[in-house]
Scaffold this active site. Structure first.
Site, PDB file in Angstrom:
ATOM      1  N   ASP B 123       8.112  21.359  -0.026  1.00 33.43           N
ATOM      2  CA  ASP B 123       6.658  21.471   0.051  1.00 33.43           C
ATOM      3  C   ASP B 123       6.268  22.358   1.235  1.00 33.43           C
ATOM      4  OD1 ASP B 123       4.161  20.949  -0.983  1.00 33.43           O
ATOM      5  OD2 ASP B 123       3.843  19.190   0.290  1.00 33.43           O
ATOM      6  N   TYR B 125       2.952  24.550   3.324  1.00 35.83           N
ATOM      7  CA  TYR B 125       1.746  24.147   4.059  1.00 35.83           C
ATOM      8  C   TYR B 125       1.006  25.456   4.306  1.00 35.83           C
ATOM      9  CZ  TYR B 125      -0.403  21.460   8.023  1.00 35.83           C
ATOM     10  OH  TYR B 125      -1.228  20.790   8.890  1.00 35.83           O
ATOM     11  N   HIS B 130      -6.525  24.467   5.010  1.00 39.98           N
ATOM     12  CA  HIS B 130      -5.982  23.108   4.992  1.00 39.98           C
ATOM     13  C   HIS B 130      -5.232  22.803   6.287  1.00 39.98           C
ATOM     14  CE1 HIS B 130      -4.120  19.405   3.649  1.00 39.98           C
ATOM     15  NE2 HIS B 130      -2.924  19.917   3.919  1.00 39.98           N
ATOM     16  N   ARG B 139      -4.497  16.109  15.170  1.00 36.44           N
ATOM     17  CA  ARG B 139      -4.380  16.440  16.593  1.00 36.44           C
ATOM     18  C   ARG B 139      -5.781  16.747  17.118  1.00 36.44           C
ATOM     19  NH1 ARG B 139      -0.048  18.311  13.868  1.00 36.44           N
ATOM     20  NH2 ARG B 139      -1.105  20.249  13.350  1.00 36.44           N
ATOM     21  N   GLU B 197      -3.286  15.816  -3.061  1.00 39.27           N
ATOM     22  CA  GLU B 197      -3.243  17.163  -2.491  1.00 39.27           C
ATOM     23  C   GLU B 197      -3.182  18.150  -3.643  1.00 39.27           C
ATOM     24  OE1 GLU B 197      -0.081  17.500   0.527  1.00 39.27           O
ATOM     25  OE2 GLU B 197      -1.659  17.049   1.982  1.00 39.27           O
ATOM     26  N   GLU B 199      -2.253  21.386  -5.187  1.00 36.48           N
ATOM     27  CA  GLU B 199      -1.259  22.428  -4.899  1.00 36.48           C
ATOM     28  C   GLU B 199      -0.850  23.151  -6.179  1.00 36.48           C
ATOM     29  OE1 GLU B 199       2.051  21.275  -2.493  1.00 36.48           O
ATOM     30  OE2 GLU B 199       0.950  19.680  -1.449  1.00 36.48           O
ATOM     31  N   ASP B 232       0.404  16.445  -4.856  1.00 38.51           N
ATOM     32  CA  ASP B 232       1.320  15.789  -3.917  1.00 38.51           C
ATOM     33  C   ASP B 232       0.590  14.610  -3.281  1.00 38.51           C
ATOM     34  OD1 ASP B 232       3.843  15.656  -2.764  1.00 38.51           O
ATOM     35  OD2 ASP B 232       3.176  16.687  -0.946  1.00 38.51           O
ATOM     36  N   ARG B 236      -2.140   8.808   3.931  1.00 46.39           N
ATOM     37  CA  ARG B 236      -2.491   9.403   5.230  1.00 46.39           C
ATOM     38  C   ARG B 236      -2.244   8.502   6.431  1.00 46.39           C
ATOM     39  NH1 ARG B 236      -2.205  14.561   3.911  1.00 46.39           N
ATOM     40  NH2 ARG B 236      -3.645  15.080   2.223  1.00 46.39           N
ATOM     41  N   GLN B 239       1.449   8.403   6.950  1.00 43.61           N
ATOM     42  CA  GLN B 239       1.809   9.721   7.497  1.00 43.61           C
ATOM     43  C   GLN B 239       1.535   9.816   8.993  1.00 43.61           C
ATOM     44  OE1 GLN B 239      -0.154  12.921   5.391  1.00 43.61           O
ATOM     45  NE2 GLN B 239       0.716  14.525   6.673  1.00 43.61           N
ATOM     46  N   TYR B 243       5.046  10.473  11.123  1.00 42.22           N
ATOM     47  CA  TYR B 243       5.448  11.878  10.984  1.00 42.22           C
ATOM     48  C   TYR B 243       5.969  12.558  12.246  1.00 42.22           C
ATOM     49  CZ  TYR B 243       1.643  14.551  13.165  1.00 42.22           C
ATOM     50  OH  TYR B 243       0.794  15.137  14.055  1.00 42.22           O
ATOM     51  N   LYS B 252       4.867  10.723   1.562  1.00 43.92           N
ATOM     52  CA  LYS B 252       4.806  11.786   0.556  1.00 43.92           C
ATOM     53  C   LYS B 252       5.771  11.584  -0.591  1.00 43.92           C
ATOM     54  CE  LYS B 252       2.218  14.831   2.890  1.00 43.92           C
ATOM     55  NZ  LYS B 252       1.141  15.662   2.322  1.00 43.92           N
ATOM     56  N   THR B 256       4.819  12.510  -6.825  1.00 41.82           N
ATOM     57  CA  THR B 256       4.306  13.873  -6.878  1.00 41.82           C
ATOM     58  C   THR B 256       4.169  14.201  -8.360  1.00 41.82           C
ATOM     59  OG1 THR B 256       5.521  14.453  -4.865  1.00 41.82           O
ATOM     60  CG2 THR B 256       4.767  16.279  -6.238  1.00 41.82           C
ATOM     61  N   THR B 349      -1.416  22.017   0.106  1.00 43.98           N
ATOM     62  CA  THR B 349      -2.799  21.844  -0.334  1.00 43.98           C
ATOM     63  C   THR B 349      -3.572  23.147  -0.178  1.00 43.98           C
ATOM     64  OG1 THR B 349      -2.656  19.628   0.514  1.00 43.98           O
ATOM     65  CG2 THR B 349      -4.862  20.446   0.014  1.00 43.98           C
ATOM     66  N   GLU B 363      -9.651  15.809   4.090  1.00 45.20           N
ATOM     67  CA  GLU B 363     -10.571  16.830   4.579  1.00 45.20           C
ATOM     68  C   GLU B 363     -12.002  16.531   4.122  1.00 45.20           C
ATOM     69  OE1 GLU B 363      -7.448  19.544   2.833  1.00 45.20           O
ATOM     70  OE2 GLU B 363      -8.527  20.979   4.106  1.00 45.20           O
TER      71      GLU B 363
END
Lengths: 417, 417
Positions: B123, B125, B130, B139, B197, B199, B232, B236, B239, B243, B252, B256, B349, B363
């Site tokens: 996968d 990114y 996104h 963050r 997600e 994709e 996907d 959250r 995650q 992560y 994840k 899928t 995504t 989001e």
């Protein structure tokens, strides 16, 4: 008291009748097929399955008439137990096949192959010493161990397509790195910090889980088909640049080597030792009250390019794992990820809490800053082209030992595109 | 000018003769086999391969006499081109098989299956919007985009065993989360921030690469077997806790979903659009001077539990990718990772630079802080049990359109252990 076999071997053979690991081998005259290591011989299971003796076997002949152990790994764990008894009886002192030389092959005349077709490969990070040492090098001592680490076995998905059998050489990877620390613009370069990682590989077997189904540690232990030694070759400079925020990717997927003989957990029973002491109580789904680690010494040796002899660079032990293999599988299944027979996990680098027991050169060389002597080199840090790394494991029993054989691999120069 | 087929369909059919996507279907009377979507029918390739007409086919009959498209994906890309021409002639207005009803199946009478056996799933990114939006939420705005992001397509390995075909429901995952922000001790809980997600999935085909071999973006483009829509599903809260530092894992790998029809890049030629403008010049191995994005509108709809209608929640477009699919594959191969036919990548995504074009609920709801209205709910953030998510894609051509069909999946309550 060591057991007996009609096959003769010395007390320090890694493959006595107490071991009986499975592997896949070929000979000049016949392609890959399953076998059992005994002394310096291999019992040819495919050939055995075509004899009268197979009438006593607890699994159909087709199971061993393949080029991999996948069919055996997919059988019920209860059948593995029966099959192991059948194999040990077959190799016992009074075996009816003792006179049949066509069923035994010399290991030196055999080529070993990938024992299973790995569906998914997952790598964990379960040695506290290694996680701490790496955390210091990639971040700093304060942030070395992340808040989640002592609550769950941290893991990530690896690349199944690049898992190879011991003896397969591989090319030094080429990728994005920073030429100097603090650079903003990466360069495309052969890896300058090529490393090994001393790990154990654990193969899942039995039933495929359903999407959503969670397994307990005890059930995961029951479904453990076998163990191998695993070298998760790593490109440290590529890793440092790429791994934020989604984890290691290309720095880990160019090659992962495994030893060819799959050792059955039953053979490791005498080497059980207590679990690592946990700082926090684990959540119930991870608690493994009957869990244990294994006391299996692990050795890493390097034969430097241009030299003749291997030199020991590390002596660690599987007991230095914060989580049991069963806890790793249980955690893996907890959100409902489907586990399939022949899936494999790596334990993560196993470092002992001693300078001479570190499972990677990143740690041994302190990120490349502290060179050490190896053979004729007094400035050794990471791997150089032509170097051969060998990892081996032998557990010492009462009058016998259980060996894993070795996983070996040579670094070739970058692939000529 | 739209092309013609002996099969009748309306101008807004997603599957005109310009499309001809491959899929695997079964019917009440016969198991999974390859087919081609045309209008609301499926051309049964397995049945076709057993007729005289196959004498003109550029690939052996065995290739389509399987339960997957794996054998077709493993053929040489030049053969894909010829095979596509053969299929389009076979479905053309003057086809000799036009009268043979036994070769066509109604889509409504068919069940779709996984088109390929995914070896490894990776996968990426690769949507700037996104990555930025998630970076802010996980963050902060300053560290949202990491230093490496504009120099390489960030990716990580996913889980092949949990990739399922559209229509497969899945259980809400249960795992470690923090009950409240700042908690030190995690709890074991059903996921509270279940997300999708949006994709694209891209399937590799042709030759397996050798360990060490690097492919150029142009060669990766040539080896692109086809595209699907990919969801996907993501947990959250799991995650956020798990992560660091090795990336998303259990958050994840529980499910899928992919759409069943594999659209050939040849069908997408008219929808090529310019690449994203790069802030920094990419390293030569990643430069893709003939590269392009596609202008394919992507729609996400949700049917909330207890309601009858789907409601649109997002409208994005594949053109919002910072890297081309070919660049993702080229990067993937650069350290020498082996690529095998039927490997698949997800683009990551795809979010448009608009509030109504976000590819995830993370989001859309601003991390769960900004509820929005959906159907009868005015407090919608993440997915609830019973919700159905549908993603679809249709590119509008000159008098015809190229559709991908849809990928759909329903959230079930946690699995009863």
């Amino acid at each position: 008291m060591p057991g007996k076999s009609f096959v003769q071997y010395s007390p320090d053979s890694p493959f006595p009748i107490e071991n009986c690991p499975y592997g896949v081998f070929s000979t000049a005259d016949k392609g890959p097929r399953p076998g059992v290591a005994i002394g310096d011989k291999i019992l040819d299971l495919d050939a055995l399955s075509r004899t009268q003796h197979w009438a006593k076997a607890p699994v159909p002949a087709e199971v061993v008439q393949k080029g991999t152990l996948d069919a055996l790994a997919a059988r019920d764990p209860e059948e593995w137990v029966k099959f192991r008894s059948f194999v040990q009886e077959t190799l016992g002192p009074n075996s009816p096949i003792a006179g049949d030389a066509s069923l035994l092959v010399n290991q030196k005349d055999a080529t070993m192959h990938m024992p299973i077709t790995i569906g998914d490969y997952t790598d964990f990070y379960a040695s506290y010493e290694h996680a701490f040492n790496c955390g210091v090098l990639f971040r700093d001592p304060k942030n070395a161990i992340q808040p989640n680490w002592k609550h769950l076995p941290v893991g990530y998905h690896g690349r199944a397509s690049s898992v190879v059998i011991s003896g397969t050489p591989f090319h030094r990877p080429v990728g994005q790195i920073l030429d100097k620390p603090g650079d903003k613009q990466p360069i495309f370069s052969p890896c300058r910090k090529l490393d090994y990682e001393l790990e154990m590989g654990v193969i899942y077997g039995g039933k495929e889980t359903k999407l959503g189904e969670r397994l307990s540690p005890a059930e995961c232990r029951r479904r453990t088909f076998g163990l191998v030694i695993l070298n998760d070759w790593s490109a440290r400079d590529i890793q440092a640049w790429e791994y934020v925020p989604l984890g290691p990717f290309l720095s880990k997927n160019f090659c992962t080597s495994i030893s060819p003989w799959v050792v059955n957990p039953a053979a490791l029973e005498p080497f059980k030792t207590k679990q690592y002491e946990h700082e926090f109580e684990l959540l119930p789904y991870l608690q493994d009250k009957d869990g244990f680690n294994y006391d299996i010494p692990l050795k890493v040796e390097i034969k430097p390019e241009g030299e003749e002899a291997f030199e020991q660079v590390s002596l660690s032990n599987t007991q230095h794992l914060y989580y049991t293999f069963a806890q790793m599988w249980a955690h893996h299944s907890c959100t409902g990820c489907r586990l399939r027979p022949s899936d494999m996990l790596g334990s993560g680098t196993i470092s002992a809490p001693r300078r001479d027991g570190l499972g990677s050169l990143l740690e041994k060389s302190n990120g490349g800053k502290d060179p050490y002597t190896l053979g004729k080199r007094n400035d050794m840090t990471f791997l150089r082209d032509g170097d051969v790394v060998r990892m081996s494991a032998v557990a010492q029993g009462d009058g016998y030992c259980i060996g894993f054989g070795a996983v070996e691999g040579q670094v070739l120069p970058p692939y000529e595109q």
